[in-house]
Write an enzyme that holds these catalytic residues in place. Structure first.
Site, PDB file in Angstrom:
ATOM      1  N   HIS A  30      -4.133  -8.721  -1.346  1.00 41.83           N
ATOM      2  CA  HIS A  30      -3.709 -10.122  -1.276  1.00 41.83           C
ATOM      3  C   HIS A  30      -3.939 -10.602   0.148  1.00 41.83           C
ATOM      4  O   HIS A  30      -4.444  -9.837   0.992  1.00 41.83           O
ATOM      5  CB  HIS A  30      -2.239 -10.257  -1.694  1.00 41.83           C
ATOM      6  CG  HIS A  30      -1.327  -9.295  -0.987  1.00 41.83           C
ATOM      7  ND1 HIS A  30      -1.049  -9.384   0.357  1.00 41.83           N
ATOM      8  CD2 HIS A  30      -0.671  -8.196  -1.430  1.00 41.83           C
ATOM      9  CE1 HIS A  30      -0.229  -8.421   0.708  1.00 41.83           C
ATOM     10  NE2 HIS A  30       0.009  -7.663  -0.351  1.00 41.83           N
ATOM     11  N   HIS A  33      -3.147  -8.331   3.109  1.00 39.37           N
ATOM     12  CA  HIS A  33      -4.154  -7.316   3.441  1.00 39.37           C
ATOM     13  C   HIS A  33      -5.352  -7.950   4.140  1.00 39.37           C
ATOM     14  O   HIS A  33      -5.900  -7.384   5.082  1.00 39.37           O
ATOM     15  CB  HIS A  33      -4.668  -6.632   2.161  1.00 39.37           C
ATOM     16  CG  HIS A  33      -3.638  -5.838   1.418  1.00 39.37           C
ATOM     17  ND1 HIS A  33      -3.125  -6.232   0.202  1.00 39.37           N
ATOM     18  CD2 HIS A  33      -3.034  -4.664   1.723  1.00 39.37           C
ATOM     19  CE1 HIS A  33      -2.254  -5.327  -0.215  1.00 39.37           C
ATOM     20  NE2 HIS A  33      -2.176  -4.368   0.694  1.00 39.37           N
ATOM     21  N   LYS A 145       3.656  -5.544   9.191  1.00 45.72           N
ATOM     22  CA  LYS A 145       5.080  -5.452   9.530  1.00 45.72           C
ATOM     23  C   LYS A 145       5.975  -5.622   8.308  1.00 45.72           C
ATOM     24  O   LYS A 145       7.180  -5.442   8.400  1.00 45.72           O
ATOM     25  CB  LYS A 145       5.433  -6.521  10.562  1.00 45.72           C
ATOM     26  CG  LYS A 145       5.013  -6.169  11.966  1.00 45.72           C
ATOM     27  CD  LYS A 145       5.736  -7.100  12.919  1.00 45.72           C
ATOM     28  CE  LYS A 145       5.282  -6.886  14.337  1.00 45.72           C
ATOM     29  NZ  LYS A 145       5.963  -7.834  15.239  1.00 45.72           N
ATOM     30  N   LEU A 181       4.185 -11.709   1.051  1.00 48.31           N
ATOM     31  CA  LEU A 181       3.166 -11.294   0.085  1.00 48.31           C
ATOM     32  C   LEU A 181       3.239  -9.782  -0.095  1.00 48.31           C
ATOM     33  O   LEU A 181       3.434  -9.034   0.854  1.00 48.31           O
ATOM     34  CB  LEU A 181       1.771 -11.717   0.557  1.00 48.31           C
ATOM     35  CG  LEU A 181       1.550 -13.218   0.729  1.00 48.31           C
ATOM     36  CD1 LEU A 181       0.064 -13.527   0.853  1.00 48.31           C
ATOM     37  CD2 LEU A 181       2.146 -14.025  -0.426  1.00 48.31           C
ATOM     38  N   SER A 182       3.086  -9.365  -1.346  1.00 49.10           N
ATOM     39  CA  SER A 182       3.177  -7.946  -1.694  1.00 49.10           C
ATOM     40  C   SER A 182       2.378  -7.736  -2.966  1.00 49.10           C
ATOM     41  O   SER A 182       2.344  -8.619  -3.839  1.00 49.10           O
ATOM     42  CB  SER A 182       4.647  -7.584  -1.947  1.00 49.10           C
ATOM     43  OG  SER A 182       4.745  -6.375  -2.673  1.00 49.10           O
ATOM     44  N   ARG A 184       3.253  -5.957  -5.262  1.00 51.43           N
ATOM     45  CA  ARG A 184       4.240  -5.913  -6.360  1.00 51.43           C
ATOM     46  C   ARG A 184       4.648  -7.316  -6.822  1.00 51.43           C
ATOM     47  O   ARG A 184       5.256  -7.443  -7.885  1.00 51.43           O
ATOM     48  CB  ARG A 184       5.465  -5.097  -5.951  1.00 51.43           C
ATOM     49  CG  ARG A 184       5.148  -3.621  -5.828  1.00 51.43           C
ATOM     50  CD  ARG A 184       6.376  -2.766  -5.611  1.00 51.43           C
ATOM     51  NE  ARG A 184       6.061  -1.352  -5.791  1.00 51.43           N
ATOM     52  CZ  ARG A 184       5.755  -0.512  -4.807  1.00 51.43           C
ATOM     53  NH1 ARG A 184       5.726  -0.925  -3.556  1.00 51.43           N
ATOM     54  NH2 ARG A 184       5.476   0.757  -5.067  1.00 51.43           N
TER      55      ARG A 184
END
Ligand code: PAF
Length: 272
Positions: A30, A33, A145, A181-182, A184
């Site tokens: 996402h 990254h 982070k 953002l993740s 998951r």
């Protein structure tokens, strides 16, 4: 951009390139990254991104099987960002024999917060990160982070083993509402996605109360209660020093939280 699937092909491609810049990922890429990749590109060397869902860092009840996997889509995004090499090994390539040598990070750093709720998680992370660093041999490796504790654990491993790599931290990327953002987040329904920002809001409120001088134990308990009241299942909210020791009033700190919304476990943190 070259897609490499074997350890030998990575070594071959990078031989004589001591300035490689490495971004380890588990895929499901996402904007967070991609921010790491952009920062990596700015550092100048060839950019190597690994895509590997590391079984070692998932516990028995965790989401290893349903973790988002779409290497083609990941590669399309990475090609657009000017990534030079994707290392996407199979499990058999990275772990041809059971990985019996493991890195066990120290409990005071890795047994608290995430480590207390995900036994073995940081052992799995450190073991795969050490192995990936040994394969890629980068000058720099970039970590987000958002996984604040992971960043500290990896930094301390690199320091203790005197690994010849510099770990660089990159700020968390959030959506317009503040949700970190993740990968998951892909599990969340549209309604849950709208609700998911609550974790960030609760952590933000905690930082404001620290600034106002409220007792840390009350701040943590109230934050957990706010999540419970909204039908979340919180694991923890902790106010800590930037090194994750006890918070000293007046000093820089970080508030970290983890909570499940339905079946999806989210983490976030805010430095203050
Ligand atoms: O943060 C992640 O995606 C993973 O923990 C990492 C660092 C790629 C190790 O598997």
């Amino acid at each position: 951009m070259r897609i490499l699937e074997t350890v030998a092909s990575v070594r071959d491609a990078l031989s004589g390139q001591p300035r490689a810049v490495f971004v380890p990922t588990m895929g499901g890429l996402h904007e967070g990254h991609l921010a790491l990749v952009r920062r990596a590109r700015a550092l100048g060397g060839p950019v190597v991104v690994s895509v590997f869902v590391n079984r070692l860092q998932f516990g028995a009840g965790d989401d290893f099987v349903r973790y988002p996997r779409d290497v083609q889509q990941d590669c399309a995004l990475l090609a657009r960002e000017g990534c030079d090499y994707v290392f996407a090994p199979s499990e058999a390539e990275l772990y041809p024999t059971p990985q019996v040598y493991r890195v066990v990070p120290p409990a005071p750093l890795a047994g608290v917060l995430e480590g207390a709720f995900r036994p073995g998680f940081f052992e799995g992370v450190c073991t795969v990160v050490l192995k990936l660093l040994a394969i890629v041999g980068p000058r720099y490796a970039l970590f987000g982070k958002k996984d604040y504790q992971q960043l500290l654990v990896v930094q301390s491993m690199v320091q203790q083993f005197a690994l010849p790599v510099e770990i660089m931290a990159v700020e968390t990327v959030r959506d317009v509402h503040g949700l970190a953002l993740s990968s998951r987040n892909a599990y969340l329904s549209p309604a849950q996605r709208a609700e998911a920002v609550l974790l960030h809001q609760v952590l933000l409120a905690a930082t404001e109360r620290v600034a106002a001088g409220a007792p840390i134990a009350h701040i943590e308990a109230d934050a957990v209660n706010a999540l419970l009241a909204a039908q979340w299942a919180p694991d923890y909210v902790g106010v800590r020093s930037r090194h994750l020791s006890d918070y000293v009033p007046g000093q820089p700190g970080v508030v970290l939280g983890a909570a499940s919304l339905g079946q999806t476990r989210l983490i976030d943190n805010i430095e203050f």
